[in-house]
Design a protein around this motif. Structure first.
Motif, PDB file in Angstrom:
ATOM      1  N   ALA A 109      16.758  13.979  11.275  1.00  0.00           N
ATOM      2  CA  ALA A 109      15.450  14.304  12.090  1.00  0.00           C
ATOM      3  C   ALA A 109      16.120  14.606  13.410  1.00  0.00           C
ATOM      4  CB  ALA A 109      14.843  13.062  12.229  1.00  0.00           C
ATOM      5  N   ALA A 110      15.683  15.419  14.354  1.00  0.00           N
ATOM      6  CA  ALA A 110      16.098  15.517  15.595  1.00  0.00           C
ATOM      7  C   ALA A 110      15.563  14.269  16.581  1.00  0.00           C
ATOM      8  CB  ALA A 110      15.163  16.687  16.151  1.00  0.00           C
ATOM      9  N   THR A 111      16.841  13.914  17.288  1.00  0.00           N
ATOM     10  CA  THR A 111      16.783  12.444  17.879  1.00  0.00           C
ATOM     11  C   THR A 111      17.537  12.728  19.366  1.00  0.00           C
ATOM     12  OG1 THR A 111      16.842  11.695  15.789  1.00  0.00           O
ATOM     13  CG2 THR A 111      17.334  10.323  17.649  1.00  0.00           C
ATOM     14  N   TYR A 112      16.865  12.053  20.408  1.00  0.00           N
ATOM     15  CA  TYR A 112      17.932  11.899  21.592  1.00  0.00           C
ATOM     16  C   TYR A 112      17.829  10.421  22.177  1.00  0.00           C
ATOM     17  CZ  TYR A 112      13.690  13.236  24.132  1.00  0.00           C
ATOM     18  OH  TYR A 112      12.342  13.312  24.888  1.00  0.00           O
ATOM     19  N   ASP A 113      18.403  10.077  22.780  1.00  0.00           N
ATOM     20  CA  ASP A 113      18.361   8.783  23.518  1.00  0.00           C
ATOM     21  C   ASP A 113      18.921   7.689  22.413  1.00  0.00           C
ATOM     22  OD1 ASP A 113      18.133   9.528  26.047  1.00  0.00           O
ATOM     23  OD2 ASP A 113      15.739   9.468  26.184  1.00  0.00           O
ATOM     24  N   ALA A 114      19.512   8.259  21.461  1.00  0.00           N
ATOM     25  CA  ALA A 114      20.075   7.122  20.568  1.00  0.00           C
ATOM     26  C   ALA A 114      21.435   6.666  20.755  1.00  0.00           C
ATOM     27  CB  ALA A 114      20.179   7.956  19.109  1.00  0.00           C
ATOM     28  N   THR A 115      22.100   5.741  20.238  1.00  0.00           N
ATOM     29  CA  THR A 115      23.302   5.325  20.466  1.00  0.00           C
ATOM     30  C   THR A 115      24.092   5.656  19.109  1.00  0.00           C
ATOM     31  OG1 THR A 115      23.072   2.974  19.638  1.00  0.00           O
ATOM     32  CG2 THR A 115      22.674   3.484  21.950  1.00  0.00           C
ATOM     33  N   SER A 116      25.415   5.871  19.239  1.00  0.00           N
ATOM     34  CA  SER A 116      26.458   5.877  18.203  1.00  0.00           C
ATOM     35  C   SER A 116      27.637   5.032  18.030  1.00  0.00           C
ATOM     36  CB  SER A 116      26.507   7.368  17.992  1.00  0.00           C
ATOM     37  OG  SER A 116      25.468   8.218  17.524  1.00  0.00           O
ATOM     38  N   VAL A 117      28.046   4.760  16.860  1.00  0.00           N
ATOM     39  CA  VAL A 117      29.286   3.896  16.843  1.00  0.00           C
ATOM     40  C   VAL A 117      30.060   4.636  15.802  1.00  0.00           C
ATOM     41  CG1 VAL A 117      28.520   1.995  18.129  1.00  0.00           C
ATOM     42  CG2 VAL A 117      28.440   2.229  15.618  1.00  0.00           C
ATOM     43  N   VAL A 118      31.222   4.464  15.496  1.00  0.00           N
ATOM     44  CA  VAL A 118      32.137   4.719  14.339  1.00  0.00           C
ATOM     45  C   VAL A 118      33.075   3.602  13.900  1.00  0.00           C
ATOM     46  CG1 VAL A 118      34.099   5.791  15.937  1.00  0.00           C
ATOM     47  CG2 VAL A 118      33.770   6.613  13.471  1.00  0.00           C
ATOM     48  N   TYR A 119      33.363   3.521  12.679  1.00  0.00           N
ATOM     49  CA  TYR A 119      34.076   2.565  12.246  1.00  0.00           C
ATOM     50  C   TYR A 119      34.359   2.413  10.796  1.00  0.00           C
ATOM     51  CZ  TYR A 119      35.156  -2.577  11.422  1.00  0.00           C
ATOM     52  OH  TYR A 119      36.084  -3.805  11.083  1.00  0.00           O
ATOM     53  N   ASN A 120      35.594   2.841  10.667  1.00  0.00           N
ATOM     54  CA  ASN A 120      36.129   2.436   9.102  1.00  0.00           C
ATOM     55  C   ASN A 120      35.996   3.695   8.285  1.00  0.00           C
ATOM     56  OD1 ASN A 120      37.835   1.243   7.123  1.00  0.00           O
ATOM     57  ND2 ASN A 120      35.976   0.324   6.154  1.00  0.00           N
ATOM     58  N   GLY A 121      35.641   4.758   9.103  1.00  0.00           N
ATOM     59  CA  GLY A 121      35.561   6.080   8.192  1.00  0.00           C
ATOM     60  C   GLY A 121      33.922   6.385   8.174  1.00  0.00           C
ATOM     61  N   TYR A 122      33.275   5.845   8.893  1.00  0.00           N
ATOM     62  CA  TYR A 122      31.926   6.094   8.962  1.00  0.00           C
ATOM     63  C   TYR A 122      31.174   6.143  10.300  1.00  0.00           C
ATOM     64  CZ  TYR A 122      31.427   4.405   4.163  1.00  0.00           C
ATOM     65  OH  TYR A 122      31.944   4.319   2.724  1.00  0.00           O
ATOM     66  N   VAL A 123      30.275   7.114  10.659  1.00  0.00           N
ATOM     67  CA  VAL A 123      29.562   7.209  11.984  1.00  0.00           C
ATOM     68  C   VAL A 123      28.176   6.883  11.683  1.00  0.00           C
ATOM     69  CG1 VAL A 123      29.057   9.980  11.341  1.00  0.00           C
ATOM     70  CG2 VAL A 123      29.275   8.705  13.679  1.00  0.00           C
ATOM     71  N   TYR A 124      27.610   6.295  12.743  1.00  0.00           N
ATOM     72  CA  TYR A 124      26.183   5.572  12.762  1.00  0.00           C
ATOM     73  C   TYR A 124      25.386   6.138  13.986  1.00  0.00           C
ATOM     74  CZ  TYR A 124      28.417   2.354   9.493  1.00  0.00           C
ATOM     75  OH  TYR A 124      29.239   1.745   8.446  1.00  0.00           O
ATOM     76  N   GLU A 125      24.248   6.393  13.792  1.00  0.00           N
ATOM     77  CA  GLU A 125      23.185   6.670  14.936  1.00  0.00           C
ATOM     78  C   GLU A 125      22.099   5.813  14.807  1.00  0.00           C
ATOM     79  OE1 GLU A 125      20.854  10.500  16.655  1.00  0.00           O
ATOM     80  OE2 GLU A 125      20.200   9.627  14.766  1.00  0.00           O
TER      81      GLU A 125
END
Length: 291
Positions: free
Chosen positions: A162-178
């Protein structure tokens, strides 16, 4: 904000109570062994006053991506981190360690975007979601990082659900998270993740929902450290001091979110970094911009 080699950097932002009060200032501070910070020092300013950008750091270079200058921008700038021994990119042997060299434009974003999120993984930079100045987007673009700090071409990969802004993201062990964010109508509690390098270098697979936040939150800050992801502060209808964390499972899913020690003050639009066993929340807005 980014952290690199014992220094934390705060880059641009909004320094007033007005909706549009961007700054070009870049400050950095050394991180002491006990977790405290040394004095903040101004270093090379951005080429233009910018707010609502994202930043990443990789291989001795720091990047500022998109944001608002006089309007939403496609600009991507990068600068070399000086070590006191490198003599390129505006750094000299007399440059203070941790200071920045000259900011230089590199490959622009495909679309002008602010309030996006960005991560770095395995030689690629990702820009995720954001706001074009008129609407939220679900777009995810990535670009390779060249050895000289420049970026290659941006390429679209699997979009967010879904279209989203003002989120945060991290990356770890080959996965990206929103994590969380705002869909144009309301804040969301959704956390989506995708595997990286699924179908080719840099390509991400389909995003899948994992354990949602306890409360719909946007304009928060997040970090990842030693197998846990943290979400700090943000806006839940008003600014919040809540800090939640969740374990990252080996298959990329998240375990349950658990509340931990709250921030001293309810804060939204801050930035955060983690380093050497400590987490930092920097600036943001309480009732106005805060130092």
């Amino acid at each position: 904000s980014v952290v690199y080699n014992g220094y934390v950097y705060e880059i641009g932002g909004n320094e007033g109570s007005a909706t549009f009060s961007p700054t070009a200032t870049v400050d950095y501070a050394p991180i002491n062994s006990n977790g405290t910070l040394g004095s903040w020092t101004a270093t090379t300013s951005l080429p233009a006053a910018t707010q609502y950008a994202t930043s990443v750091v990789y291989n001795g270079y720091v990047y500022e991506i998109g944001g608002d200058t006089t309007s939403t921008t496609v600009t991507v700038d990068y600068a070399l981190i000086c070590t006191g021994s490198n003599s390129t990119g505006g750094c000299t042997t007399s440059s203070a360690p941790g200071s920045l060299g000259t900011w230089t434009a590199t490959t622009s974003l495909p679309t002008a975007t602010n309030s996006a999120t960005s991560v770095i993984y395995n030689g690629y930079v990702y820009e995720i979601g954001g706001y074009t100045g008129s609407s939220a987007v679900a777009t995810v673009d990535y670009a390779p990082i060249n050895a000289n700090g420049t970026l290659g071409s941006w390429t679209a990969t699997t979009s967010l659900p879904a279209a989203t802004y003002d989120a945060t993201s991290v990356v770890y062990n080959g996965y990206v998270y929103e994590i969380g964010g705002y869909n144009g109508n309301a804040g969301v509690a959704t956390v989506d993740y995708a595997v990286i390098n699924n179908g080719g270098p840099g390509v991400t697979g389909a995003y899948t929902a994992t354990t949602s936040l306890p409360v719909a939150t946007n304009q928060a800050a997040s970090v990842v450290y030693n197998g846990y992801v943290y979400e700090m502060g943000g806006f839940t209808g008003s600014a919040t001091a809540t800090v939640d964390y969740a374990p990252i499972n080996s298959n990329g899913t998240l375990g349950s979110w658990t509340a931990t020690t709250s921030l001293p003050t309810a804060t939204e639009q801050a930035t955060s970094v983690a380093y050497n066993g400590y987490v930092y929340e920097i600036g943001g807005s309480t009732t106005a911009a805060t130092s």
